[in-house]
Design an enzyme around this catalytic site. Sequence first.
Site, PDB file in Angstrom:
ATOM      1  N   HIS A 150      20.234  46.963  42.718  1.00 12.61           N
ATOM      2  CA  HIS A 150      20.489  45.529  42.572  1.00 12.61           C
ATOM      3  C   HIS A 150      21.389  45.001  43.696  1.00 12.61           C
ATOM      4  O   HIS A 150      22.508  44.523  43.442  1.00 12.61           O
ATOM      5  CB  HIS A 150      21.088  45.229  41.192  1.00 12.61           C
ATOM      6  CG  HIS A 150      20.853  43.817  40.744  1.00 12.61           C
ATOM      7  ND1 HIS A 150      20.689  43.466  39.424  1.00 12.61           N
ATOM      8  CD2 HIS A 150      20.747  42.660  41.445  1.00 12.61           C
ATOM      9  CE1 HIS A 150      20.510  42.158  39.335  1.00 12.61           C
ATOM     10  NE2 HIS A 150      20.529  41.652  40.558  1.00 12.61           N
ATOM     11  N   ARG A 158      13.844  40.077  38.198  1.00 11.37           N
ATOM     12  CA  ARG A 158      14.557  40.709  37.091  1.00 11.37           C
ATOM     13  C   ARG A 158      13.695  41.862  36.578  1.00 11.37           C
ATOM     14  O   ARG A 158      12.460  41.751  36.544  1.00 11.37           O
ATOM     15  CB  ARG A 158      14.825  39.730  35.942  1.00 11.37           C
ATOM     16  CG  ARG A 158      15.999  38.804  36.166  1.00 11.37           C
ATOM     17  CD  ARG A 158      17.345  39.531  36.103  1.00 11.37           C
ATOM     18  NE  ARG A 158      18.465  38.644  36.389  1.00 11.37           N
ATOM     19  CZ  ARG A 158      19.039  38.489  37.587  1.00 11.37           C
ATOM     20  NH1 ARG A 158      18.607  39.167  38.627  1.00 11.37           N
ATOM     21  NH2 ARG A 158      20.073  37.675  37.736  1.00 11.37           N
ATOM     22  N   GLU A 189      18.981  47.816  33.235  1.00 12.84           N
ATOM     23  CA  GLU A 189      19.848  48.420  34.260  1.00 12.84           C
ATOM     24  C   GLU A 189      21.305  48.402  33.819  1.00 12.84           C
ATOM     25  O   GLU A 189      21.690  47.519  33.041  1.00 12.84           O
ATOM     26  CB  GLU A 189      19.666  47.678  35.602  1.00 12.84           C
ATOM     27  CG  GLU A 189      20.077  46.213  35.571  1.00 12.84           C
ATOM     28  CD  GLU A 189      19.782  45.512  36.913  1.00 12.84           C
ATOM     29  OE1 GLU A 189      18.642  45.566  37.391  1.00 12.84           O
ATOM     30  OE2 GLU A 189      20.742  44.896  37.433  1.00 12.84           O
TER      31      GLU A 189
END
Length: 330
Positions: free
Chosen positions: A296, A249, A278
């Site tokens: 991601h 993360r 993000e």
Amino acid sequence: MNMPVIMNSKPKVLVTRRWPAAVEAQLAERFDTEFNRTDTPLTSAEFRSALARFDAILPTVTDKLGAEALDVSAPQTRLLANYGVGYSHIDADAVRTHGITVSNTPDVLSECTADIAMTLMLMVARRAGEGERELRAGEWTGWRPTHLVGAKVSGKVLGIVGFGRIGQAMAQRAHHGFGMKILVQNRSAVPQDVLDRYGATQVETLDAMLPQCDFVSLHCPGGAANRHLINSRRLDLMKPDAFLINTARGEVVDEHALAQALMFDCIGGAALDVFDGEPRIAPVLLDCDNLVMLPHLGSATRETREAMGMRVLDNLVDYFEGRDPRDKVL
Ligand SMILES: NC(=O)c1ccc[n+]([C@@H]2O[C@H](COP(=O)([O-])OP(=O)(O)OC[C@H]3O[C@@H](n4cnc5c(N)ncnc54)[C@H](O)[C@@H]3O)[C@@H](O)[C@H]2O)c1
């Protein structure tokens, strides 16, 4: 044990983002399902309104279910069945206060996320991002003995932070595929037979592990407890030619400290699949040449995204048939 949920009509379920069509069809068949078709995440106000109307909400990592979004009284929602394994975007205290159950989708995404971590490790060590940018810009002048020379991956030392499902899938690839020596840092003691599967050694502290690694790959959860686990002091502990990989993360890494470390060559390079806040990217990161960035993509394969959806469906069925969801995390 969850109390049997006796409902005269199908449970009302909200899906917050677009899902693979095959899973959407199954959800629509079994539940009274509403889909957010706007392609933008719900706001806190929209979540508060949804919590009053739906029996279950199916969020993803892009849904910020913090204290503000969960600031409701007596919500109708009894289950947040998260589409993803990480759930640090859901405020654990608030859901406990409301007695809302939370489930996730473990295992089904471990292999693909480890594949992306391996991809990033190879890309940054072998300067693949720089090479592709140069070629597309028409700046490649041909093979030269000293052109874009990177670092060898095979046989090097990989430190894994968080030796759970994905950390072990990473060790499997790195040790058995690339002959890497594996060091492990985990919150709890890892059984010796599990370490032996990957020729791994558990190191007592992160500070003791970092100076020994050629590569460090993060596979722990995010959230407040792990915020800035990798900070400027720990980046200083890494070898000057070591690489940091983050598919965990964004908040686990202090990105400003990382940008400084990259710009002043305190480490060899870094590769990120996840970002703090993000999809906003800290502008300072965009100036770092020795940094590879992906949007991601950890679980982004057709097979995995469908499997994640089916796993959510299993959790919903468990819950509305009166059982604890198989992947209950809160
Ligand atoms: N990039 C992606 O698309 C993507 C995809 C899936 C998961 N993830 C992230 O990967 C994380 C790990 O997933 P998993 O299924 O392997 O979880 P897991 O629960 O199986 O493993 C996490 C491990 O981290 C350890 N840990 C926690 N805090 C730690 C710390 N400070 N230091 C060392 N070890 C620590 C835990 O003990 C546990 O063994 C998820 O929480 C999620 O945030 C990212």
